[in-house]
Design an enzyme around this catalytic site. Structure first.
Site, PDB file in Angstrom:
ATOM      1  N   GLY A  52       0.563  -1.191   0.237  1.00 21.76           N
ATOM      2  CA  GLY A  52      -0.114  -0.026  -0.032  1.00 21.76           C
ATOM      3  C   GLY A  52       1.179   0.897   0.077  1.00 21.76           C
ATOM      4  O   GLY A  52       2.353   1.150  -0.715  1.00 21.76           O
TER       5      GLY A  52
ATOM      6  N   SER B 248       2.772   3.700   2.521  1.00 28.81           N
ATOM      7  CA  SER B 248       3.338   3.181   4.012  1.00 28.81           C
ATOM      8  C   SER B 248       2.651   4.389   5.278  1.00 28.81           C
ATOM      9  O   SER B 248       2.000   4.937   6.360  1.00 28.81           O
ATOM     10  CB  SER B 248       5.264   3.735   4.664  1.00 28.81           C
ATOM     11  OG  SER B 248       5.272   4.384   3.481  1.00 28.81           O
TER      12      SER B 248
ATOM     13  N   CYS C 129       6.525  -5.272   1.086  1.00 32.70           N
ATOM     14  CA  CYS C 129       6.256  -3.846   0.719  1.00 32.70           C
ATOM     15  C   CYS C 129       6.628  -2.583   1.573  1.00 32.70           C
ATOM     16  O   CYS C 129       7.047  -2.207   2.552  1.00 32.70           O
ATOM     17  CB  CYS C 129       5.084  -3.715  -0.713  1.00 32.70           C
ATOM     18  SG  CYS C 129       6.037  -2.102  -1.566  1.00 32.70           S
TER      19      CYS C 129
ATOM     20  N   ARG D 171      11.755   4.116   1.587  1.00 33.17           N
ATOM     21  CA  ARG D 171      10.979   4.006   0.765  1.00 33.17           C
ATOM     22  C   ARG D 171      11.310   4.327  -0.758  1.00 33.17           C
ATOM     23  O   ARG D 171      12.389   4.739  -1.376  1.00 33.17           O
ATOM     24  CB  ARG D 171       9.920   5.010   1.077  1.00 33.17           C
ATOM     25  CG  ARG D 171       9.694   4.904   2.432  1.00 33.17           C
ATOM     26  CD  ARG D 171       8.314   5.314   3.345  1.00 33.17           C
ATOM     27  NE  ARG D 171       8.746   7.404   2.939  1.00 33.17           N
ATOM     28  CZ  ARG D 171       7.860   7.618   2.152  1.00 33.17           C
ATOM     29  NH1 ARG D 171       6.675   7.968   2.332  1.00 33.17           N
ATOM     30  NH2 ARG D 171       8.255   9.367   2.333  1.00 33.17           N
TER      31      ARG D 171
ATOM     32  N   ILE E 106       7.242  -3.684  -7.025  1.00 33.68           N
ATOM     33  CA  ILE E 106       6.786  -2.253  -7.228  1.00 33.68           C
ATOM     34  C   ILE E 106       6.705  -0.973  -6.271  1.00 33.68           C
ATOM     35  O   ILE E 106       5.730  -0.827  -5.058  1.00 33.68           O
ATOM     36  CB  ILE E 106       5.002  -2.744  -7.617  1.00 33.68           C
ATOM     37  CG1 ILE E 106       4.624  -4.111  -8.103  1.00 33.68           C
ATOM     38  CG2 ILE E 106       3.848  -1.419  -7.890  1.00 33.68           C
ATOM     39  CD1 ILE E 106       3.418  -4.193  -8.141  1.00 33.68           C
ATOM     40  N   ARG E 107       6.980   0.208  -6.373  1.00 33.03           N
ATOM     41  CA  ARG E 107       7.684   1.780  -5.627  1.00 33.03           C
ATOM     42  C   ARG E 107       8.480   0.505  -4.267  1.00 33.03           C
ATOM     43  O   ARG E 107       7.828   0.972  -3.526  1.00 33.03           O
ATOM     44  CB  ARG E 107       6.740   2.500  -5.584  1.00 33.03           C
ATOM     45  CG  ARG E 107       5.928   3.292  -6.624  1.00 33.03           C
ATOM     46  CD  ARG E 107       4.476   3.822  -6.266  1.00 33.03           C
ATOM     47  NE  ARG E 107       4.949   5.334  -5.764  1.00 33.03           N
ATOM     48  CZ  ARG E 107       4.013   5.887  -4.582  1.00 33.03           C
ATOM     49  NH1 ARG E 107       2.817   5.242  -4.808  1.00 33.03           N
ATOM     50  NH2 ARG E 107       4.845   6.424  -3.554  1.00 33.03           N
TER      51      ARG E 107
ATOM     52  N   HIS F  87       6.613  -8.321  -3.504  1.00 30.58           N
ATOM     53  CA  HIS F  87       4.608  -8.854  -3.505  1.00 30.58           C
ATOM     54  C   HIS F  87       5.134  -9.924  -3.383  1.00 30.58           C
ATOM     55  O   HIS F  87       4.386 -10.636  -4.905  1.00 30.58           O
ATOM     56  CB  HIS F  87       3.876  -7.560  -4.023  1.00 30.58           C
ATOM     57  CG  HIS F  87       3.524  -6.691  -4.287  1.00 30.58           C
ATOM     58  ND1 HIS F  87       3.002  -5.686  -3.305  1.00 30.58           N
ATOM     59  CD2 HIS F  87       4.486  -5.197  -3.848  1.00 30.58           C
ATOM     60  CE1 HIS F  87       3.143  -4.709  -2.715  1.00 30.58           C
ATOM     61  NE2 HIS F  87       3.959  -4.342  -3.744  1.00 30.58           N
TER      62      HIS F  87
ATOM     63  N   GLU G 175       2.299 -12.477  -2.642  1.00 29.22           N
ATOM     64  CA  GLU G 175       0.507 -12.479  -3.102  1.00 29.22           C
ATOM     65  C   GLU G 175       0.822 -11.674  -4.631  1.00 29.22           C
ATOM     66  O   GLU G 175      -1.106 -12.432  -5.083  1.00 29.22           O
ATOM     67  CB  GLU G 175      -0.275 -11.298  -2.428  1.00 29.22           C
ATOM     68  CG  GLU G 175       0.129 -10.122  -2.604  1.00 29.22           C
ATOM     69  CD  GLU G 175       1.310  -9.179  -2.535  1.00 29.22           C
ATOM     70  OE1 GLU G 175       0.336  -8.031  -2.649  1.00 29.22           O
ATOM     71  OE2 GLU G 175       1.610  -9.922  -1.704  1.00 29.22           O
TER      72      GLU G 175
END
Length: 220
Positions: free
Chosen positions: A52, A54, A84, A114, A143-144, A191, A193
């Site tokens: 998500g 932070s 993440c 980050r 992802i980022r 990630h 998942e």
């Protein structure tokens, strides 16, 4: 709270890939439940903090009055897995500029940066050797994503970006730490998942939770 063979594992259901984590945990034999309230947190043997953003996650933890209950349970030894943004929230320190709105929970003795690999357009995938996970490398989706800049003496490094170029040109980032464990707390910058058909990282976490259940049962 369930029995020793079926751990109850919550997924912090404030943002991120909640459904994907719940499904992966269920496939690994856990009783997986979304957690949005303190009483739901009280009912779990372990917790997953999904990806998500932070700063948003910090704000939502306050809004749902979950920050202090979660911090206290982590300090008391609750097994946790963060992916993440979840890794950022579990850290001791966030080191990049502009991170003052992030209030990490301090469950891992690591410093995290980050968005370390770049913006959304810099997202990439690669294969990682992951300590404790067998049957070949783990496909990792970044992802980022953050990375771990430093680890304390009790932190085990489980995976780092490989020393080979990848399709996104991230060869300059080779060697960056992207998975760590300290006691019953696990974190990845990527990630798992989002990789269909490979639940090995979640299975590894479920094993951590089961081991703590067994230790608690034997201590009684």
């Amino acid at each position: 709270m369930g029995d020793v063979t079926t751990p109850v594992i919550g997924v912090l259901a404030l943002q991120g890939g909640v459904a994907e984590h719940l499904a992966a945990l269920e496939r690994c034999g856990a009783d997986a439940r979304p957690v949005r309230r303190a009483e739901e947190l009280d009912a779990v043997h372990g917790i997953v903090l999904p990806g998500g953003e932070s700063t948003t996650m910090t704000r939502l933890l306050d809004t749902f009055e979950l920050y202090e209950p979660l911090r206290e349970r982590l300090a008391a030894g609750l097994p946790a897995y963060g992916s993440c943004a979840g890794m950022i929230m579990l850290a001791r320190e966030v080191v990049d500029p502009g991170s003052s709105a992030v209030r990490p929970l301090g469950a891992l003795d690591v410093a995290v940066r980050r968005n370390a690999f770049g913006r959304q357009v810099d997202s990439f995938e690669t294969d990682l050797d992951f300590a404790g996970v067998t049957d070949g490398p783990v496909r990792a989706v970044f992802i980022r994503a953050p990375w771990v800049e430093s680890v304390g003496p009790d932190v085990q490094v489980l995976a780092a970006v490989p020393e080979v170029p990848d399709s996104a040109g991230h060869e300059a980032d080779a060697g960056r730490i992207v998975a760590v464990q300290q006691g019953p707390v696990l974190a990845t910058a990527f990630h798992p998942e989002l990789v269909g058909g490979d639940d090995r990282v979640h299975r590894y976490f479920v094993q951590i939770v089961r081991a703590q259940q067994m230790d608690a049962a034997q201590a009684q």
